[in-house]
Design a protein around this motif. Structure first.
Motif, PDB file in Angstrom:
ATOM      1  N   HIS A  63      34.894  11.010 -51.584  1.00  0.00           N
ATOM      2  CA  HIS A  63      36.302  11.404 -51.533  1.00  0.00           C
ATOM      3  C   HIS A  63      36.552  12.643 -52.382  1.00  0.00           C
ATOM      4  O   HIS A  63      37.227  13.590 -51.952  1.00  0.00           O
ATOM      5  N   TRP A  83      42.685   7.648 -47.112  1.00  0.00           N
ATOM      6  CA  TRP A  83      41.348   7.216 -47.522  1.00  0.00           C
ATOM      7  C   TRP A  83      41.443   6.561 -48.903  1.00  0.00           C
ATOM      8  O   TRP A  83      41.451   7.231 -49.931  1.00  0.00           O
ATOM      9  N   SER A  84      41.547   5.273 -48.925  1.00  0.00           N
ATOM     10  CA  SER A  84      41.715   4.542 -50.170  1.00  0.00           C
ATOM     11  C   SER A  84      40.349   4.212 -50.764  1.00  0.00           C
ATOM     12  O   SER A  84      39.515   3.560 -50.130  1.00  0.00           O
ATOM     13  N   THR A  85      40.121   4.674 -52.005  1.00  0.00           N
ATOM     14  CA  THR A  85      38.846   4.419 -52.683  1.00  0.00           C
ATOM     15  C   THR A  85      39.028   3.635 -53.967  1.00  0.00           C
ATOM     16  O   THR A  85      38.066   3.389 -54.684  1.00  0.00           O
ATOM     17  N   GLY A  86      40.273   3.296 -54.282  1.00  0.00           N
ATOM     18  CA  GLY A  86      40.508   2.562 -55.522  1.00  0.00           C
ATOM     19  C   GLY A  86      40.897   3.493 -56.643  1.00  0.00           C
ATOM     20  O   GLY A  86      40.525   4.673 -56.665  1.00  0.00           O
ATOM     21  N   ALA A  87      41.637   2.979 -57.601  1.00  0.00           N
ATOM     22  CA  ALA A  87      42.153   3.795 -58.698  1.00  0.00           C
ATOM     23  C   ALA A  87      41.508   3.460 -60.036  1.00  0.00           C
ATOM     24  O   ALA A  87      41.970   3.930 -61.070  1.00  0.00           O
ATOM     25  N   ASP A 144      33.985   6.988 -53.897  1.00  0.00           N
ATOM     26  CA  ASP A 144      34.760   7.844 -54.793  1.00  0.00           C
ATOM     27  C   ASP A 144      34.155   9.246 -54.867  1.00  0.00           C
ATOM     28  O   ASP A 144      34.876  10.248 -54.858  1.00  0.00           O
ATOM     29  N   PRO A 156      43.655   9.401 -56.282  1.00  0.00           N
ATOM     30  CA  PRO A 156      43.113   8.124 -55.772  1.00  0.00           C
ATOM     31  C   PRO A 156      44.213   7.123 -55.426  1.00  0.00           C
ATOM     32  O   PRO A 156      45.161   6.935 -56.184  1.00  0.00           O
ATOM     33  N   ASP A 157      44.086   6.531 -54.249  1.00  0.00           N
ATOM     34  CA  ASP A 157      44.966   5.457 -53.786  1.00  0.00           C
ATOM     35  C   ASP A 157      46.429   5.888 -53.658  1.00  0.00           C
ATOM     36  O   ASP A 157      47.338   5.063 -53.753  1.00  0.00           O
ATOM     37  N   GLY A 186      48.234   4.120 -50.595  1.00  0.00           N
ATOM     38  CA  GLY A 186      48.065   2.680 -50.448  1.00  0.00           C
ATOM     39  C   GLY A 186      49.299   1.959 -49.933  1.00  0.00           C
ATOM     40  O   GLY A 186      49.186   0.905 -49.299  1.00  0.00           O
ATOM     41  N   ASP A 187      50.499   2.512 -50.191  1.00  0.00           N
ATOM     42  CA  ASP A 187      51.737   1.845 -49.777  1.00  0.00           C
ATOM     43  C   ASP A 187      52.171   2.200 -48.360  1.00  0.00           C
ATOM     44  O   ASP A 187      53.168   1.666 -47.869  1.00  0.00           O
TER      45      ASP A 187
END
Length: 403
Positions: free
Chosen positions: A310, A294-298, A307, A239-240, A243-244
């Motif tokens: 994903h 695909w960012s879904t949060g950590a 989530d 997950p995530d 992101g960077d």
């Protein structure tokens, strides 16, 4: 009349050896060849497993490895009792002795394990010479370019002499440099995913180019391609992870270009089903990058529909890759691909299950869900492998019947 004892023994995969001996027995029974000729054919071929099980070979290779690592360690210890030029001369002299000695032994048809140990020492000595030269020139140790030069030297040695162990040293050090060089100044998760996927594309393309030319080298490149493909999707599913964003650099662009050239070369020179390997690696690279983006949060305590989606798509992609690698391993008679696919699938499914299901399903039910996922994916992969093996056996029988 030829004496069977004087024939050169060739090593072949165990499955091919079983098929060959069955055919030879059939030819002898039908009177196509004499029993003496059949025995000569049987003597000429032996299993690769048997050829690689020599204790002497293992001891020689271990000895060569320890001596080579010891040389590098001596360089790292600075050898303060000697001047820089003396240290460099001593290490370079040892390297030249090992390099020339290995080729002299090969020319004299010495024992293959002994030749392999000498060549391994030469390949490891290449690194010792480079690090000692860098130390004498006040270049910081373990810079990426030093590792890259070591890899290039070992690969050149391996390809010029058709020697597997220097080639293997070059592959391992080259893999370290592949990640070390672009990530030396700045790092990001998405850059790592991109590098892993590009490594799979490069290795797959080069493996196809080596087929029917350097089979041992092709085997190693194909194993590396499978491992990198599995690792790329695994890391991308974290997950995530992306992101960077990507930290673009000239080195990253150059490596991607090299991987692309290898894939295109494989497709152009080996059109047809062989080119599918490189194409499949490109698909894995694209899928890994998309999953990482695909960012879904950590936050594992807050699982929403995104989530779940994903995780579900990640698992589906990984199962598809595992099935593809099992099929490739069956077609190529490449057992490590099959085992890597199965092991990777178990590890990946466990990771995804605990990352996504654990916050929702707790206690015994978590293991029920996890076991159900294992049973389902294992059934699909095993069934695909069996059906493919049966199809290959049927095709082989039909081809033999037409002849």
């Amino acid at each position: 009349m030829n004496d069977s004892a004087t024939l050169t023994a060739h090593t072949v995969p165990p499955r091919r050896l079983v098929w060959l001996r069955t055919e030879v027995d059939s030819w002898s029974t039908q009177g196509l060849i004499t029993e003496e000729q059949a025995e000569q054919i049987r003597t000429r071929y032996r299993s690769e497993d048997h050829a690689r099980s020599s204790i002497g070979r293992v001891l020689l290779l271990l000895g060569g490895g320890f001596v080579g690592i010891g040389l590098i360690w001596l360089v790292a210890a600075h050898l303060d009792a000697l001047s820089p030029m003396t240290r460099f001369g001593a290490v370079a002299l040892l390297w030249l002795v090992f390099l020339a000695g290995g080729e002299v032994l090969a020319a004299r048809r010495a024992s293959p394990p002994l030749v392999g140990a000498a060549r391994l020492l030469a390949a490891l000595g290449t690194g010792a010479v480079l690090f000692q030269a860098a130390q004498s020139l006040q270049v910081p140790a373990f810079e990426p370019r030093l590792v890259g030069l070591w890899a290039a030297g070992a690969l050149l040695h391996g390809y010029l002499t058709r020697a597997y162990l220097p080639f293997l040293v070059g592959i391992l050090t080259g893999l370290v440099w592949w990640f070390m060089q672009p990530l030396w100044d700045s790092q990001s998760g998405l850059t790592v995913v991109l590098l892993i996927g590009a490594a799979a594309v490069l290795a797959a393309g080069v493996a196809v180019l080596h087929d029917d030319r350097l089979d041992a080298f092709a085997w190693t490149w194909r194993t590396l391609a499978g491992a990198m493909a599995l690792l790329a999707l695994f890391v991308a599913a974290i997950p995530d992870i992306g992101g960077d964003g990507i930290d673009w650099s000239p080195w990253l662009v150059a490596l991607l270009a090299v991987a692309g050239v290898a894939a295109v070369a494989a497709a152009v020179t080996r059109p047809g089903h062989q080119a599918l390997e490189a194409l499949g690696a490109v698909v894995v690279l694209a899928a890994a990058v998309l999953l990482a983006l695909w960012s879904t949060g950590a936050d594992s305590s807050d699982i929403d529909a995104a989530d779940w989606a994903h995780a579900a798509i990640s698992v589906a992609a990984y199962v598809g890759l595992a099935v593809a690698l099992v099929a490739l391993g069956t077609v190529r008679e490449h057992a490590p691909l099959t085992w890597m696919a199965m092991t990777g699938l178990v590890v990946f499914t466990t990771f995804q299950s605990f990352a996504v299901f654990a916050p929702i399903v707790t206690g015994a039910w978590l293991f029920v869900v996890l076991g159900t996922v294992f049973l389902g994916t294992g059934f699909l992969v095993d069934r695909a492998r069996r059906e493919l093996a049966q199809a290959l056996d049927t095709a082989t029988d039909d081809e033999g019947a037409t002849r």
